[in-house]
Design a protein around this motif. Structure first.
Motif, PDB file in Angstrom:
ATOM      1  N   LEU A  46       0.775  -1.240   0.000  1.00 25.77           N
ATOM      2  CA  LEU A  46       0.000   0.000   0.000  1.00 25.77           C
ATOM      3  C   LEU A  46       0.812   1.300   0.000  1.00 25.77           C
ATOM      4  N   PRO A  47       1.922   1.409   0.730  1.00 28.37           N
ATOM      5  CA  PRO A  47       2.598   2.719   0.770  1.00 28.37           C
ATOM      6  C   PRO A  47       2.926   3.337  -0.588  1.00 28.37           C
ATOM      7  N   PRO A  48       3.460   2.595  -1.559  1.00 17.21           N
ATOM      8  CA  PRO A  48       3.698   3.266  -2.842  1.00 17.21           C
ATOM      9  C   PRO A  48       2.399   3.661  -3.551  1.00 17.21           C
ATOM     10  N   ILE A  49       1.331   2.934  -3.273  1.00 17.93           N
ATOM     11  CA  ILE A  49       0.040   3.285  -3.887  1.00 17.93           C
ATOM     12  C   ILE A  49      -0.486   4.575  -3.277  1.00 17.93           C
ATOM     13  N   ALA A  51       1.181   6.821  -1.688  1.00 15.74           N
ATOM     14  CA  ALA A  51       2.090   7.928  -2.028  1.00 15.74           C
ATOM     15  C   ALA A  51       1.788   8.429  -3.441  1.00 15.74           C
ATOM     16  N   SER A  52       1.513   7.504  -4.342  1.00 18.49           N
ATOM     17  CA  SER A  52       1.147   7.883  -5.713  1.00 18.49           C
ATOM     18  C   SER A  52      -0.171   8.650  -5.734  1.00 18.49           C
ATOM     19  N   MET A  93      -6.474   3.722   2.889  1.00 21.74           N
ATOM     20  CA  MET A  93      -5.299   2.854   2.686  1.00 21.74           C
ATOM     21  C   MET A  93      -4.232   3.088   3.741  1.00 21.74           C
ATOM     22  N   TYR A  94      -4.026   4.335   4.085  1.00 18.75           N
ATOM     23  CA  TYR A  94      -3.021   4.701   5.091  1.00 18.75           C
ATOM     24  C   TYR A  94      -3.355   4.051   6.432  1.00 18.75           C
ATOM     25  N   VAL A  95      -4.607   4.153   6.843  1.00 18.14           N
ATOM     26  CA  VAL A  95      -5.030   3.565   8.114  1.00 18.14           C
ATOM     27  C   VAL A  95      -4.938   2.037   8.053  1.00 18.14           C
ATOM     28  N   LEU A  96      -5.399   1.441   6.951  1.00 13.19           N
ATOM     29  CA  LEU A  96      -5.318  -0.019   6.818  1.00 13.19           C
ATOM     30  C   LEU A  96      -3.875  -0.505   6.911  1.00 13.19           C
ATOM     31  N   VAL A 168       4.298  12.535  -0.520  1.00 15.10           N
ATOM     32  CA  VAL A 168       5.202  11.830  -1.440  1.00 15.10           C
ATOM     33  C   VAL A 168       6.631  11.897  -0.914  1.00 15.10           C
ATOM     34  N   VAL A 169       7.040  13.065  -0.456  1.00 15.00           N
ATOM     35  CA  VAL A 169       8.409  13.254   0.050  1.00 15.00           C
ATOM     36  C   VAL A 169       8.664  12.356   1.261  1.00 15.00           C
ATOM     37  N   VAL A 170       7.705  12.319   2.183  1.00 11.97           N
ATOM     38  CA  VAL A 170       7.849  11.460   3.371  1.00 11.97           C
ATOM     39  C   VAL A 170       7.994  10.004   2.938  1.00 11.97           C
ATOM     40  N   TYR A 171       7.160   9.572   2.005  1.00  5.68           N
ATOM     41  CA  TYR A 171       7.255   8.196   1.521  1.00  5.68           C
ATOM     42  C   TYR A 171       8.635   7.929   0.910  1.00  5.68           C
TER      43      TYR A 171
END
Length: 180
Positions: A46-49, A51-52, A93-96, A168-171
């Protein structure tokens, strides 16, 4: 008989209480859900999704501003609705992800570590602050109060854009430290 000024404000902005409630409930629920750990699910994809999604939101926000400045209200409205949907999808998504994964500590050092934490903290604080700004801006436009919408949108836009870009930067800064 003089009109009741307090009632006039409520008639003009009937969604104020709901927006304020939602703006409080969302960060509280997210904070509570961060304490919940659900085992047995691998949502490490999920993180790259999300972030996108943040990156796409930033692009659409800029496009929406360009649309309205170019006089294309219909396109502006569609792009802003897309931004709100994307932001909601991001949040889910972030919470999941955080409910099913252990926290990822930032592994960098030196000045970059301070840059990361500055960006992360401002991102988090502004992501909370932008909720009521977005909702008030949206309802003002929806109700046809374009002068007040425009005035508030001038504040909302740069904050929302900052939140989207810094997401995005944090990711990108933490992604080397994810364990899969």
């Amino acid at each position: 008989m003089e009109p009741n000024v307090a009632n006039l404000g409520q008639k003009k902005e009937p969604y104020n209480k709901l927006i304020i409630a939602v703006s409080i409930v969302i960060p509280v629920v997210v904070a509570v859900l961060f304490k919940v750990r659900v085992q047995g699910y691998d949502l490490s994809f999920l993180p790259p999704i999300y972030a996108s999604i943040n990156g796409l939101t930033a692009v659409l926000l800029v496009s929406a501003v360009r649309a309205i400045k170019g006089g294309n209200r219909t396109l502006h409205e569609r792009l802003m609705k897309a931004c709100m949907i994307l932001s909601a999808a991001f949040l889910v998504m972030y919470v999941l992800y955080h409910m099913t994964s252990d926290p990822t500590p930032y592994g960098g050092d030196g000045a970059l570590k301070y840059v990361y934490f500055f960006i992360l903290i401002t991102h988090i604080l502004l992501s909370i602050a932008v909720i009521p700004l977005v909702l008030f801006s949206y309802t003002r436009a929806w109700r046809g109060d374009y002068a007040r919408h425009k005035k508030l949108a001038k504040i909302t836009f740069p904050i929302w854009l900052y939140v989207a870009v810094t997401g995005v930067v944090v990711y990108l800064m933490i992604s080397p430290y994810y364990t899969h």
